[in-house]
Write an enzyme that holds these catalytic residues in place. Structure first.
Site, PDB file in Angstrom:
ATOM      1  N   SER A  47       1.558   3.416 -14.239  1.00 32.22           N
ATOM      2  CA  SER A  47       1.060   4.016 -12.995  1.00 32.22           C
ATOM      3  C   SER A  47       0.271   3.032 -12.143  1.00 32.22           C
ATOM      4  O   SER A  47      -0.782   3.361 -11.582  1.00 32.22           O
ATOM      5  CB  SER A  47       0.200   5.251 -13.302  1.00 32.22           C
ATOM      6  OG  SER A  47       0.003   6.036 -12.159  1.00 32.22           O
TER       7      SER A  47
ATOM      8  N   SER B  56      -1.623  10.560  -9.103  1.00 30.21           N
ATOM      9  CA  SER B  56      -0.506   9.598  -9.195  1.00 30.21           C
ATOM     10  C   SER B  56       0.870  10.245  -9.316  1.00 30.21           C
ATOM     11  O   SER B  56       1.879   9.533  -9.285  1.00 30.21           O
ATOM     12  CB  SER B  56      -0.728   8.643 -10.373  1.00 30.21           C
ATOM     13  OG  SER B  56      -1.680   7.671 -10.033  1.00 30.21           O
TER      14      SER B  56
ATOM     15  N   LYS C 215       5.988  11.609 -14.875  1.00 33.22           N
ATOM     16  CA  LYS C 215       4.829  10.972 -14.238  1.00 33.22           C
ATOM     17  C   LYS C 215       3.551  11.766 -14.492  1.00 33.22           C
ATOM     18  O   LYS C 215       3.536  12.982 -14.379  1.00 33.22           O
ATOM     19  CB  LYS C 215       5.058  10.847 -12.730  1.00 33.22           C
ATOM     20  CG  LYS C 215       4.053   9.951 -12.038  1.00 33.22           C
ATOM     21  CD  LYS C 215       4.264   8.505 -12.438  1.00 33.22           C
ATOM     22  CE  LYS C 215       3.049   7.639 -12.123  1.00 33.22           C
ATOM     23  NZ  LYS C 215       1.906   7.907 -13.023  1.00 33.22           N
TER      24      LYS C 215
ATOM     25  N   LYS D 124       3.580   9.276  -6.916  1.00 33.72           N
ATOM     26  CA  LYS D 124       4.508   8.155  -7.070  1.00 33.72           C
ATOM     27  C   LYS D 124       5.939   8.610  -7.353  1.00 33.72           C
ATOM     28  O   LYS D 124       6.866   7.796  -7.275  1.00 33.72           O
ATOM     29  CB  LYS D 124       4.013   7.220  -8.176  1.00 33.72           C
ATOM     30  CG  LYS D 124       2.672   6.551  -7.849  1.00 33.72           C
ATOM     31  CD  LYS D 124       2.239   5.606  -8.957  1.00 33.72           C
ATOM     32  CE  LYS D 124       0.931   4.902  -8.598  1.00 33.72           C
ATOM     33  NZ  LYS D 124      -0.250   5.544  -9.166  1.00 33.72           N
TER      34      LYS D 124
END
Length: 385
Positions: A119, A59, A224, A62
């Site tokens: 997320s 993730s 993140k 992202k």
């Protein structure tokens, strides 16, 4: 007695030597497949462990999705208040999600919050489709932006980082740091990622961060996390102290706790071991270069801007300067003409470069002056034979 002193002296020498070897062997490291520490302002890499190793980012992907969204907002193509209609594709996303339903309308701002805080994969696809028209178009935009940023070890196949059966979705710790550096230039995103808890859907739906670096490391405000079975536990973290912001990336750690601990270790190392040093001011004369056919035979060159770099504490005297002149000058020459670079190096690595420009005008010499110089050069050359 003298013999005993000699024995003790020898023992102390061996002890000191052993300690020195031990310290040298215990150089700083982090327990991850790869890791990078970067100064957000300059992009200077302060620590690099397998930084170009190509790995699945999960993730952390992202970050690029958010970057393209923030750039679209800045350009005026979209706005945070835009209402986005959720598609069937977005609704179908698995993994972390906020349970979007096809046909539901939700603001771009709330989608970005959901994508970056818990997320949410469904939110990421909704953002991608809104910005790119289709996720397929958006993926092309992601890879184009990666190429533009010099992310040479990156290939995106989706906007979420979810595993793909037939697709090589990969990036590297260094490439993640590069795109994270671009993203943190948008302060709005840090307003989202700095929150452990936020609300969407008219403040009725709580969303919780996956980034436990928040609250664990002073000054941390993003950025993140990522996890898949293949990627392991990954984290791109950022923290600020005063006017200094660092970005730390770890990939392939063994647990959620480990990715936080190793990221915190990296950030702590950066803030403790380095300080930002002013290496030169602007308008500092560093050399003189010849000017062909000028009233003056040479012109001073000076720095066009100041330059600071992150330096390990106590090592500023190890920084070397190299003047590299790339232009031959012929009068007339205007003040501010770029002629080369002043390069700063430390232990063989380039810290940065500063433009060198002429510090004043040089007019073209008159005809008789040029003739006289030719005669002088001819005579001097004759007598040298």
């Amino acid at each position: 007695m003298l013999k005993l002193k000699r024995i003790l002296s020898g023992f102390l020498f061996i002890l000191v030597l052993s300690l020195a070897v031990t310290v040298q062997a215990a150089e700083f490291d982090v327990n991850s497949k790869s890791a990078v520490l970067m100064d957000a302002e300059t992009g200077q890499v302060l620590f690099n462990k397998n930084g170009n190793l190509e790995l699945p980012p999960a993730s952390i992907t992202k970050i690029m999705t958010a970057l393209l969204a923030m750039e679209a907002i800045d350009s005026g193509d979209v706005s945070l208040g835009d209402q986005v209609t959720v598609s069937d594709l977005a609704e179908s996303m698995g993994g972390s999600q906020i349970w979007l339903e096809a046909g539901e309308k939700i603001s771009l701002k709330e989608l970005l919050k959901a994508m970056m805080i818990p997320s949410a994969n469904d939110a990421a696809v909704a953002v991608a489709e809104y910005i790119g028209g289709t996720e397929h178009n958006f993926i092309r935009m992601m890879n184009h932006k990666a190429k533009e940023l010099g992310m040479n070890h990156t290939s995106f196949v989706n906007a979420t980082g979810l595993p793909v059966a037939h697709g090589d979705h990969h990036t590297s710790a260094l490439d993640i740091a590069i795109m994270a550096r671009e993203l943190v230039k948008h302060n709005q995103i840090l307003d989202f990622t700095s929150k452990r808890l936020d609300y969407i859907r008219k403040k009725s739906y709580p969303i919780y961060t996956t980034n436990n670096l928040l609250g664990h490391f002073p000054g941390a405000d993003g950025l993140k996390t990522g996890w898949t079975e293949k990627a392991g536990y990954c984290l791109a973290g950022t923290a600020a102290r005063g006017d200094l912001r660092l970005i730390a990336v770890v990939m392939g750690t063994e647990s959620a706790d480990a990715r936080v601990e190793e990221t915190a270790k990296l950030l702590n190392y950066g803030f403790r071991a380095f300080n930002k040093a002013l290496l030169i001011n602007s308008a500092i004369e560093v050399d003189k270069v010849p000017v062909q056919k000028g009233k003056e035979l040479e012109v001073a060159v000076e720095t066009a801007q100041s330059f600071s770099a992150m330096i390990e504490r106590g090592t500023k005297d190890m920084v070397e300067q190299e003047v590299k002149i790339s232009e031959d000058l012929e009068a007339p020459v205007k003040k501010g003409t770029k002629v080369g670079k002043l390069i700063f190096k430390k232990e063989g690595s380039v810290l940065g470069k500063v433009d060198l420009v002429t510090s004043n005008d040089v007019e073209k010499a008159g005809f008789f002056t040029l003739i006289w110089r030719w005669i002088v050069d001819f005579v001097m050359g004759f007598f040298k034979k």
